[in-house]
Write a protein that holds these residues in place. Structure first.
Motif, PDB file in Angstrom:
ATOM      1  N   TYR A  37      20.177  -3.522   0.042  1.00  0.00           N
ATOM      2  CA  TYR A  37      19.326  -4.665   0.339  1.00  0.00           C
ATOM      3  C   TYR A  37      18.365  -4.937  -0.804  1.00  0.00           C
ATOM      4  O   TYR A  37      18.071  -4.063  -1.613  1.00  0.00           O
ATOM      5  N   PHE A  38      17.851  -6.167  -0.837  1.00  0.00           N
ATOM      6  CA  PHE A  38      16.885  -6.557  -1.854  1.00  0.00           C
ATOM      7  C   PHE A  38      15.667  -7.149  -1.168  1.00  0.00           C
ATOM      8  O   PHE A  38      15.705  -7.484   0.021  1.00  0.00           O
ATOM      9  N   GLY A  39      14.594  -7.280  -1.925  1.00  0.00           N
ATOM     10  CA  GLY A  39      13.392  -7.854  -1.344  1.00  0.00           C
ATOM     11  C   GLY A  39      12.298  -8.020  -2.371  1.00  0.00           C
ATOM     12  O   GLY A  39      12.547  -8.079  -3.574  1.00  0.00           O
ATOM     13  N   LEU A  40      11.071  -8.072  -1.880  1.00  0.00           N
ATOM     14  CA  LEU A  40       9.892  -8.345  -2.696  1.00  0.00           C
ATOM     15  C   LEU A  40       8.821  -7.302  -2.419  1.00  0.00           C
ATOM     16  O   LEU A  40       8.665  -6.849  -1.280  1.00  0.00           O
ATOM     17  N   VAL A  41       8.072  -6.947  -3.456  1.00  0.00           N
ATOM     18  CA  VAL A  41       6.873  -6.130  -3.292  1.00  0.00           C
ATOM     19  C   VAL A  41       5.697  -7.093  -3.361  1.00  0.00           C
ATOM     20  O   VAL A  41       5.565  -7.865  -4.314  1.00  0.00           O
ATOM     21  N   LEU A  42       4.864  -7.070  -2.320  1.00  0.00           N
ATOM     22  CA  LEU A  42       3.712  -7.957  -2.232  1.00  0.00           C
ATOM     23  C   LEU A  42       2.435  -7.137  -2.303  1.00  0.00           C
ATOM     24  O   LEU A  42       2.349  -6.052  -1.726  1.00  0.00           O
ATOM     25  N   THR A  43       1.451  -7.664  -3.022  1.00  0.00           N
ATOM     26  CA  THR A  43       0.135  -7.041  -3.063  1.00  0.00           C
ATOM     27  C   THR A  43      -0.825  -7.936  -2.287  1.00  0.00           C
ATOM     28  O   THR A  43      -0.968  -9.116  -2.592  1.00  0.00           O
ATOM     29  N   ARG A  50       2.924  -4.073   0.263  1.00  0.00           N
ATOM     30  CA  ARG A  50       3.961  -4.083   1.300  1.00  0.00           C
ATOM     31  C   ARG A  50       5.262  -4.463   0.633  1.00  0.00           C
ATOM     32  O   ARG A  50       5.288  -5.302  -0.267  1.00  0.00           O
ATOM     33  N   THR A  51       6.341  -3.866   1.084  1.00  0.00           N
ATOM     34  CA  THR A  51       7.677  -4.223   0.619  1.00  0.00           C
ATOM     35  C   THR A  51       8.374  -4.974   1.730  1.00  0.00           C
ATOM     36  O   THR A  51       8.436  -4.504   2.868  1.00  0.00           O
ATOM     37  N   GLU A  67      12.154  -6.873   7.020  1.00  0.00           N
ATOM     38  CA  GLU A  67      11.612  -5.557   7.320  1.00  0.00           C
ATOM     39  C   GLU A  67      10.442  -5.341   6.384  1.00  0.00           C
ATOM     40  O   GLU A  67      10.596  -5.484   5.176  1.00  0.00           O
ATOM     41  N   ILE A  68       9.287  -5.028   6.933  1.00  0.00           N
ATOM     42  CA  ILE A  68       8.091  -4.836   6.128  1.00  0.00           C
ATOM     43  C   ILE A  68       7.741  -3.355   6.124  1.00  0.00           C
ATOM     44  O   ILE A  68       7.564  -2.755   7.171  1.00  0.00           O
ATOM     45  N   ALA A  69       7.678  -2.793   4.938  1.00  0.00           N
ATOM     46  CA  ALA A  69       7.373  -1.371   4.795  1.00  0.00           C
ATOM     47  C   ALA A  69       6.073  -1.201   4.011  1.00  0.00           C
ATOM     48  O   ALA A  69       5.753  -2.019   3.155  1.00  0.00           O
TER      49      ALA A  69
END
Length: 70
Positions: A37-43, A50-51, A67-69
């Protein structure tokens, strides 16, 4: 009655105002049928990160979920 989309938007609401600071990906699966899977890292404004992973539906043919990790 709350819909599936309402639920997903509720999960995303705390991320409003965050900045995309990196890209993310999961490790490859143990076999060729296990997806990566792919996604974004948010600050967030408070500095926490959060990823957010972009998931597909179980059949892989329609909208899925996030999915938020931490």
């Amino acid at each position: 009655m709350s819909s599936y989309v309402d639920h997903q938007l509720q999960q995303l609401r705390p991320l409003v105002g965050a900045t995309i600071t990196a890209l993310a990906r999961t490790a490859p699966g143990e076999d060729e049928f296990e997806p990566e899977y792919f996604g974004l890292v948010l600050t967030l404004p408070n500095g926490q990160q959060r990823t957010v992973l972009i998931l597909s539906d179980p059949e892989g043919n329609g909208p899925g979920a996030v999915e938020i990790a931490d």
